[in-house]
Design a protein around this motif. Structure first.
Motif, PDB file in Angstrom:
ATOM      1  N   ALA A   1       0.826  -1.213   0.000  1.00 12.72           N
ATOM      2  CA  ALA A   1       0.000   0.000   0.000  1.00 12.72           C
ATOM      3  C   ALA A   1       0.855   1.257   0.000  1.00 12.72           C
TER       4      ALA A   1
ATOM      5  N   GLU B   1      -0.953   6.980   2.936  1.00 17.61           N
ATOM      6  CA  GLU B   1      -2.284   7.610   2.816  1.00 17.61           C
ATOM      7  C   GLU B   1      -2.185   9.078   2.437  1.00 17.61           C
TER       8      GLU B   1
ATOM      9  N   ALA C   1       0.857   9.702  -1.611  1.00 17.12           N
ATOM     10  CA  ALA C   1       0.807   8.570  -2.548  1.00 17.12           C
ATOM     11  C   ALA C   1       1.494   8.937  -3.866  1.00 17.12           C
TER      12      ALA C   1
ATOM     13  N   SER D   1      -6.453  -0.558  -0.147  1.00 16.85           N
ATOM     14  CA  SER D   1      -5.939   0.708  -0.677  1.00 16.85           C
ATOM     15  C   SER D   1      -5.612   0.617  -2.154  1.00 16.85           C
TER      16      SER D   1
ATOM     17  N   ALA E   1      -6.879   3.634  -4.265  1.00 15.43           N
ATOM     18  CA  ALA E   1      -5.972   4.773  -4.078  1.00 15.43           C
ATOM     19  C   ALA E   1      -4.689   4.572  -4.880  1.00 15.43           C
TER      20      ALA E   1
ATOM     21  N   LEU F   1     -12.786   5.202  -6.298  1.00 16.28           N
ATOM     22  CA  LEU F   1     -12.661   5.410  -4.851  1.00 16.28           C
ATOM     23  C   LEU F   1     -13.986   5.117  -4.144  1.00 16.28           C
TER      24      LEU F   1
ATOM     25  N   SER G   1     -14.613   1.391  -3.915  1.00 17.11           N
ATOM     26  CA  SER G   1     -13.788   0.822  -2.843  1.00 17.11           C
ATOM     27  C   SER G   1     -14.338   1.211  -1.467  1.00 17.11           C
TER      28      SER G   1
ATOM     29  N   GLN H   1     -15.857  -0.853   2.517  1.00 18.69           N
ATOM     30  CA  GLN H   1     -15.139  -0.618   3.779  1.00 18.69           C
ATOM     31  C   GLN H   1     -15.425  -1.697   4.841  1.00 18.69           C
TER      32      GLN H   1
ATOM     33  N   TRP I   1     -13.050  -4.429   4.064  1.00 22.29           N
ATOM     34  CA  TRP I   1     -11.654  -4.075   4.408  1.00 22.29           C
ATOM     35  C   TRP I   1     -11.468  -4.100   5.932  1.00 22.29           C
TER      36      TRP I   1
END
Lengths: 298, 298
Positions: free
Chosen positions: B162, B165, B170, B194, B197, B234, B237, B241, B244
């Motif tokens: 990853a 953040e 990134a 992630s 992202a 995004l 994803s 959550q 995740w």
């Protein structure tokens, strides 16, 4: 059988195969030295790198060349069924005990590890040494988990990492460990640099890397501690400080110990399994210098 | 071939043997879903737990059932000669590439790892994916080491953990990685939570755990990102959550993904290799609740 000095020999390689002749020589040397036991296929014996067939062969070689010295055999593997195959080959070889570390690729839970030990303890009559080596397994035992596992029938000993520094802290930690274990389960120290401190704090055994290659050096420390001569044990260990420094600055005991065995001609050059390249030329020169200074050649 | 969505299937077990029928079903499902590639025998495919013979068999099954979808095969092992055996079996199976993580028991040096990749790159015509997975290998790549390895002929892609953040962090990290790599080497994100992202920060590929079991779920994210619809990627994803969260609270993606595959009947119960017990009954109930809530059953 799970007290005193247990020597962990290297498993030397030549051209990606176990060097059986050199290995037999290492084992005979240990048996002649008077160590209390030999633990074949520990981390120092590169057990994690060997096929199941190679492990069976090495276990048989160790027992065949150890004479009357008891031989424990490391049986750890990533998969439980492979551990059980190693247990079978240790039994067939005539081992006196098995050493089991919870190897990981995926991180394991305490229940995974407890069940692994329960499965092994249930599958063999051989006594089991619980091997706590977080630097290689990346599994962290709690004292409570030592206790849970040590209640299983067949658990004989727990091999613990270095105790905290300082007499009081070491004694406190030993008292904690003892309180968690049944009386018949011994505690063995690992981490050669702090073994004298561990023995003088009350550990019953020393599971020793350096004893596998330089048994006399380790016996001086172990026998002093066993006879109650605390100062002599600590002094003998302190004299080896340049060696312990090599362990800490050269990525651990394995590469340094292999380099010493290569220097002494006990094993052929490049004796570790690839991808472990072993020490660089400059590091080997420094190991040679320290070996000379300390008279490690004998 | 080293861009887009690569799906990492589980390797399901029944009674300590690979469940070939269930595995073939997983692969056919992935091929039908339209993922860009399949990576067999990744960490999610429990490669580290299989014998060399089992790995050869699984590689052949994967290629045989993948139709026109390219199959990459994980070849990592603790010993270099075992890695090379896995490379041979991947070649014989008809793999399109190999994935190599520097597995460790003894900690490895950067030179050990470089030489491992050089040996493999020299031994095969297959493109090599460098697999940086510190959570399982405990080896930490530096960006400089990515660069050294990526100069080797045959290196096709680097699978990175990853990114940090935050958009700026990134992007900075991606720029660092890109600057270290030749232009022809792609960057693939791992860590499903992630991945959106990572893709929107410019990663070329997503090496995905969840795509191996729920390809449609992963494709929604990947295709949005590939079409430049950053917000949709995004958002898709973010909707996952709760999934995740299960990955982070239940010890990683493997146990949760296996539980989902078991729930969906894609694999038999207790599909992970022991000593990995998998989730507890209470955890499985929570996974079922989240799967229901998110409509993961399809």
């Amino acid at each position: 059988m799970f007290t005193g000095l247990s020597a962990f020999p290297l498993t030397p390689f030549v051209d990606d195969a176990v060097d059986a002749a050199a290995y037999a020589g290492l084992i005979e040397r240990l048996a002649a030295s008077g160590v209390d036991s030999i633990t074949a296929l520990g981390s120092t014996g590169s057990y994690a790198y060997l096929s199941l067939e190679e492990r069976s062969r090495v276990a048989r070689l160790a027992v065949a060349h150890a004479g009357a010295t008891p031989v424990h055999v490391g049986v750890g593997a990533l998969r439980t069924s492979h551990v059980l195959e190693n247990v079978r080959s240790a039994e067939a070889a005539g081992a006196s005990g098995v050493l089991l570390a919870p190897m990981t690729y995926q991180p394991l839970t305490p229940d995974d590890v407890f069940q692994l030990f329960a499965t092994v303890a249930d599958a063999t009559e051989l006594p089991v040494i619980v091997y706590d080596n977080p630097g290689t397994t990346h599994f962290t035992f709690t004292t409570e988990l030592y206790g849970r596992i040590a209640q299983l029938p067949g658990i004989a000993s727990v091999k613990v990492p270095a105790l905290p520094e300082g007499d009081a802290a070491a004694s406190d930690r030993m008292a904690q460990i003892r309180a968690a274990l049944p009386d018949h389960v011994t505690v063995g120290i690992s981490g050669d640099a702090s073994a004298a401190a561990g023995l003088t704090a009350g550990c019953d055994a020393w599971y020793s890397v350096i004893a596998g290659t330089l048994p006399e050096v380790a016996l001086r420390i172990a026998r002093a501690a066993q006879s109650g001569d605390r100062d002599a044990a600590l002094q003998a260990s302190a004299e080896l400080q340049p060696l312990w420094n090599l362990f800490s600055t050269m990525g651990g005991s394995l590469r340094v110990t292999a380099a010493i065995a290569e220097l002494l001609g006990l094993v052929a050059p490049r004796s570790l399994p690839l991808p472990i390249l072993g020490l660089t030329a400059a590091q080997r020169a420094e190991v040679a210098r320290v070996s000379d200074e300390l008279g490690l050649g004998g």
